[in-house]
Design a protein around this motif. Structure first.
Motif, PDB file in Angstrom:
ATOM      1  N   ILE A   3     -34.539  35.929  -9.042  1.00  0.00           N
ATOM      2  CA  ILE A   3     -33.707  37.126  -9.199  1.00  0.00           C
ATOM      3  C   ILE A   3     -32.438  36.991  -8.376  1.00  0.00           C
ATOM      4  CG2 ILE A   3     -33.612  39.611  -8.791  1.00  0.00           C
ATOM      5  CD1 ILE A   3     -36.615  39.698  -9.318  1.00  0.00           C
ATOM      6  N   GLU A   4     -32.579  36.444  -7.184  1.00  0.00           N
ATOM      7  CA  GLU A   4     -31.434  36.239  -6.289  1.00  0.00           C
ATOM      8  C   GLU A   4     -30.867  34.840  -6.505  1.00  0.00           C
ATOM      9  OE1 GLU A   4     -28.537  36.387  -4.379  1.00  0.00           O
ATOM     10  OE2 GLU A   4     -29.610  38.115  -3.552  1.00  0.00           O
ATOM     11  N   LYS A   5     -29.585  34.774  -6.826  1.00  0.00           N
ATOM     12  CA  LYS A   5     -28.930  33.486  -7.073  1.00  0.00           C
ATOM     13  C   LYS A   5     -28.182  32.980  -5.852  1.00  0.00           C
ATOM     14  CE  LYS A   5     -30.197  34.029 -11.367  1.00  0.00           C
ATOM     15  NZ  LYS A   5     -31.385  33.294 -11.874  1.00  0.00           N
ATOM     16  N   GLY A   6     -28.027  33.831  -4.859  1.00  0.00           N
ATOM     17  CA  GLY A   6     -27.263  33.464  -3.675  1.00  0.00           C
ATOM     18  C   GLY A   6     -27.992  32.473  -2.780  1.00  0.00           C
ATOM     19  N   ILE A   7     -27.203  31.762  -1.973  1.00  0.00           N
ATOM     20  CA  ILE A   7     -27.734  30.766  -1.050  1.00  0.00           C
ATOM     21  C   ILE A   7     -27.082  30.976   0.317  1.00  0.00           C
ATOM     22  CG2 ILE A   7     -27.810  28.303  -0.486  1.00  0.00           C
ATOM     23  CD1 ILE A   7     -29.694  28.994  -2.703  1.00  0.00           C
ATOM     24  N   ILE A   8     -27.872  30.862   1.371  1.00  0.00           N
ATOM     25  CA  ILE A   8     -27.332  30.973   2.730  1.00  0.00           C
ATOM     26  C   ILE A   8     -27.630  29.697   3.503  1.00  0.00           C
ATOM     27  CG2 ILE A   8     -27.617  33.470   2.703  1.00  0.00           C
ATOM     28  CD1 ILE A   8     -29.992  33.121   4.638  1.00  0.00           C
ATOM     29  N   SER A   9     -26.912  29.479   4.585  1.00  0.00           N
ATOM     30  CA  SER A   9     -27.140  28.291   5.408  1.00  0.00           C
ATOM     31  C   SER A   9     -28.231  28.567   6.441  1.00  0.00           C
ATOM     32  CB  SER A   9     -25.844  27.887   6.113  1.00  0.00           C
ATOM     33  OG  SER A   9     -25.494  28.856   7.091  1.00  0.00           O
ATOM     34  N   SER A  10     -28.759  27.503   7.005  1.00  0.00           N
ATOM     35  CA  SER A  10     -29.811  27.639   8.018  1.00  0.00           C
ATOM     36  C   SER A  10     -29.269  28.317   9.283  1.00  0.00           C
ATOM     37  CB  SER A  10     -30.411  26.270   8.355  1.00  0.00           C
ATOM     38  OG  SER A  10     -29.394  25.319   8.602  1.00  0.00           O
ATOM     39  N   SER A  11     -27.992  28.072   9.607  1.00  0.00           N
ATOM     40  CA  SER A  11     -27.400  28.728  10.774  1.00  0.00           C
ATOM     41  C   SER A  11     -27.228  30.227  10.534  1.00  0.00           C
ATOM     42  CB  SER A  11     -26.051  28.091  11.131  1.00  0.00           C
ATOM     43  OG  SER A  11     -25.139  28.205  10.053  1.00  0.00           O
ATOM     44  N   GLN A  12     -26.913  30.614   9.304  1.00  0.00           N
ATOM     45  CA  GLN A  12     -26.823  32.035   8.973  1.00  0.00           C
ATOM     46  C   GLN A  12     -28.185  32.707   9.100  1.00  0.00           C
ATOM     47  OE1 GLN A  12     -24.963  31.647   5.070  1.00  0.00           O
ATOM     48  NE2 GLN A  12     -23.049  32.515   5.856  1.00  0.00           N
ATOM     49  N   LEU A  13     -29.236  31.998   8.701  1.00  0.00           N
ATOM     50  CA  LEU A  13     -30.597  32.506   8.881  1.00  0.00           C
ATOM     51  C   LEU A  13     -30.873  32.755  10.364  1.00  0.00           C
ATOM     52  CD1 LEU A  13     -33.561  33.043   7.892  1.00  0.00           C
ATOM     53  CD2 LEU A  13     -33.971  30.597   8.283  1.00  0.00           C
ATOM     54  N   MET A  14     -30.482  31.815  11.194  1.00  0.00           N
ATOM     55  CA  MET A  14     -30.700  31.946  12.638  1.00  0.00           C
ATOM     56  C   MET A  14     -30.013  33.191  13.189  1.00  0.00           C
ATOM     57  SD  MET A  14     -29.615  29.284  15.686  1.00  0.00           S
ATOM     58  CE  MET A  14     -27.858  29.654  15.548  1.00  0.00           C
ATOM     59  N   PHE A  15     -28.765  33.431  12.777  1.00  0.00           N
ATOM     60  CA  PHE A  15     -28.032  34.594  13.276  1.00  0.00           C
ATOM     61  C   PHE A  15     -28.581  35.899  12.721  1.00  0.00           C
ATOM     62  CE2 PHE A  15     -24.851  31.436  14.527  1.00  0.00           C
ATOM     63  CZ  PHE A  15     -24.515  31.909  15.789  1.00  0.00           C
ATOM     64  N   LEU A  16     -29.147  35.870  11.522  1.00  0.00           N
ATOM     65  CA  LEU A  16     -29.799  37.071  10.986  1.00  0.00           C
ATOM     66  C   LEU A  16     -31.011  37.441  11.841  1.00  0.00           C
ATOM     67  CD1 LEU A  16     -29.722  36.552   7.097  1.00  0.00           C
ATOM     68  CD2 LEU A  16     -28.475  38.269   8.414  1.00  0.00           C
ATOM     69  N   ILE A  17     -31.775  36.435  12.257  1.00  0.00           N
ATOM     70  CA  ILE A  17     -32.945  36.682  13.096  1.00  0.00           C
ATOM     71  C   ILE A  17     -32.512  37.202  14.469  1.00  0.00           C
ATOM     72  CG2 ILE A  17     -34.895  35.582  14.293  1.00  0.00           C
ATOM     73  CD1 ILE A  17     -35.170  33.712  11.882  1.00  0.00           C
ATOM     74  N   ILE A  18     -31.481  36.595  15.043  1.00  0.00           N
ATOM     75  CA  ILE A  18     -30.964  37.068  16.336  1.00  0.00           C
ATOM     76  C   ILE A  18     -30.494  38.515  16.209  1.00  0.00           C
ATOM     77  CG2 ILE A  18     -29.158  36.770  18.084  1.00  0.00           C
ATOM     78  CD1 ILE A  18     -29.177  33.758  17.381  1.00  0.00           C
ATOM     79  N   GLY A  19     -29.764  38.812  15.129  1.00  0.00           N
ATOM     80  CA  GLY A  19     -29.264  40.171  14.915  1.00  0.00           C
ATOM     81  C   GLY A  19     -30.369  41.194  14.781  1.00  0.00           C
ATOM     82  N   LEU A  20     -31.433  40.805  14.073  1.00  0.00           N
ATOM     83  CA  LEU A  20     -32.579  41.701  13.908  1.00  0.00           C
ATOM     84  C   LEU A  20     -33.220  42.014  15.255  1.00  0.00           C
ATOM     85  CD1 LEU A  20     -34.499  43.127  11.842  1.00  0.00           C
ATOM     86  CD2 LEU A  20     -35.912  41.080  11.957  1.00  0.00           C
ATOM     87  N   LEU A  21     -33.392  40.989  16.084  1.00  0.00           N
ATOM     88  CA  LEU A  21     -33.996  41.185  17.403  1.00  0.00           C
ATOM     89  C   LEU A  21     -33.062  41.967  18.323  1.00  0.00           C
ATOM     90  CD1 LEU A  21     -35.661  37.684  17.995  1.00  0.00           C
ATOM     91  CD2 LEU A  21     -36.756  39.816  17.304  1.00  0.00           C
ATOM     92  N   GLN A  22     -31.755  41.747  18.201  1.00  0.00           N
ATOM     93  CA  GLN A  22     -30.790  42.511  18.990  1.00  0.00           C
ATOM     94  C   GLN A  22     -30.872  43.997  18.668  1.00  0.00           C
ATOM     95  OE1 GLN A  22     -29.410  41.030  21.800  1.00  0.00           O
ATOM     96  NE2 GLN A  22     -27.303  41.189  21.107  1.00  0.00           N
ATOM     97  N   ALA A  23     -31.012  44.309  17.382  1.00  0.00           N
ATOM     98  CA  ALA A  23     -31.131  45.713  16.965  1.00  0.00           C
ATOM     99  C   ALA A  23     -32.368  46.347  17.580  1.00  0.00           C
ATOM    100  CB  ALA A  23     -31.187  45.809  15.443  1.00  0.00           C
TER     101      ALA A  23
END
Length: 357
Positions: A3-23
């Motif tokens: 369903i999702e055609k988008g692609i993200i980089s592994s570094s973007q994944l890392m920053f998403l996890i950091i952002g989630l924990l920061q919140a």
């Protein structure tokens, strides 16, 4: 079907996890009310336990390459029981959206704009989240990278300028938690900041370098955990036992900053960081919710679901709590009910996956 055609980089994944924990590090202030000056201890315990949990999540993804959590449930539990498991996770993801939407709206209506009704902040926030989620995972990841970097810079800046105000005596007496308080505090740390990274099982398949998922997910958890620990140490060191009665200790710490009458009113920075981080967290769970529903019902796109899910979340956020006391109470019982979703079900799924393959 993808369903999702988008692609993200592994570094973007890392920053998403950091952002989630920061919140979570900013919104989980009620934990300090339970564990007081020993909060750093339960944070370390929660972090250590979260490491094997993340290993379970990444192993589950590796065992089912290219599949998100909903597809993994169907693969492991079969069609009918898979639907039951997926429905439970959809409810879990959805529940987190109005809770965080209410938190950020309460903060702005209480501390910054007391004359403005909370519904105004709820509506503005959910509209921005709707737009971002509708644009897809790539936009969420790019936004997450920028917002997380800014949040880290602000957090480090505030920690540096407040170092002189830290009193080591505020950490004493140490190791005063009894077994019940230690277990309760550790459970809170696992369930709210760290266990919520299970949502990334909905995102792992869209990382362009799938073999790098495990490495960068762990880096995200480690960096996020260190930043979380820094915030806890700073708040307790400066506020002492007062931190346990503050709704948002980081805001109070920033409010006390005054460097030669030049640098002051830095609580605005905390307000901006809080908005950035909670916005990102809402977007991640919002995206996971609509993608999960679309995957469950085999829809061609999740985008038609964005508006109705957003409206439901906004209504729930304004009606689920009567006061801050209700919010804290619900958060405490939430940490118990969430355990199956972040620990029990993933471990059972991984065991079944190993047996089958």
């Amino acid at each position: 079907m993808k369903i999702e055609k988008g692609i993200i980089s592994s570094s973007q994944l890392m920053f998403l996890i950091i952002g989630l924990l920061q919140a979570s590090s900013l919104t989980a202030a009620f934990i300090v009310g339970v564990t007081k000056q020993d909060t750093w201890l339960v944070l370390l315990a929660g972090f250590i336990i979260s490491l094997p949990l993340l290993l379970v999540y990444t192993s589950l993804s590796k065992k089912n390459p290219g599949k998100n959590l909903i597809e993994i449930n169907n693969e492991i539990y079969g069609y009918y029981f898979g639907i039951v498991m997926s429905t439970l996770y959809i409810c879990f993801f959805e529940f987190i959206i109005p809770g965080n939407l209410r938190f950020i709206s309460d903060f702005f209506s209480t501390y910054l704009f007391p004359e403005t009704d909370i519904s105004v902040f709820v509506i503005i926030t959910i509209i921005i989240c709707m737009y971002t989620v509708k644009k897809g995972i790539e936009v969420i990841a790019r936004s997450g990278f920028i917002l997380t970097i800014l949040s880290i810079i602000v957090s480090i800046f505030i920690s540096i300028v407040t170092t002189k105000d830290i009193q080591l005596s505020n950490f004493l007496p140490a190791f005063q938690l009894n077994l019940k308080e230690f277990v309760q505090g550790t459970n809170l740390m696992i369930s709210i900041p760290f266990g919520e990274i299970i949502v990334f099982l909905m995102i792992f398949p869209y990382v362009n370098q799938i073999k790098q998922v495990k490495k960068f997910a762990f880096w995200g958890l480690i960096i996020g955990g260190i930043l979380f620990l820094n915030i806890i140490f700073r708040n307790i060191g400066i506020l002492g036992n007062i931190a346990s009665i503050q709704v948002l200790p980081s805001y109070q710490v920033a409010k006390n900053i005054n460097i030669g009458d030049i640098i002051e009113r830095t609580e605005v920075l905390i307000a901006v960081v809080l908005l950035f981080n909670v916005f990102l967290k809402i977007c991640i769970f919002y995206y996971a919710t609509v993608l999960s529903i679309a995957q469950l019902f085999k829809l061609r796109s999740y985008k038609p679901l964005v508006m109705p899910v957003g409206i439901i979340s906004a209504i729930l956020s304004m009606s689920m709590y009567n006061s801050t006391v209700d919010e804290v109470y619900l958060s405490s019982i939430y940490s118990v009910f969430v355990i199956p979703f972040i620990i029990l079900f993933p471990i059972i799924s991984l065991i079944i996956a190993y047996i089958r393959k």
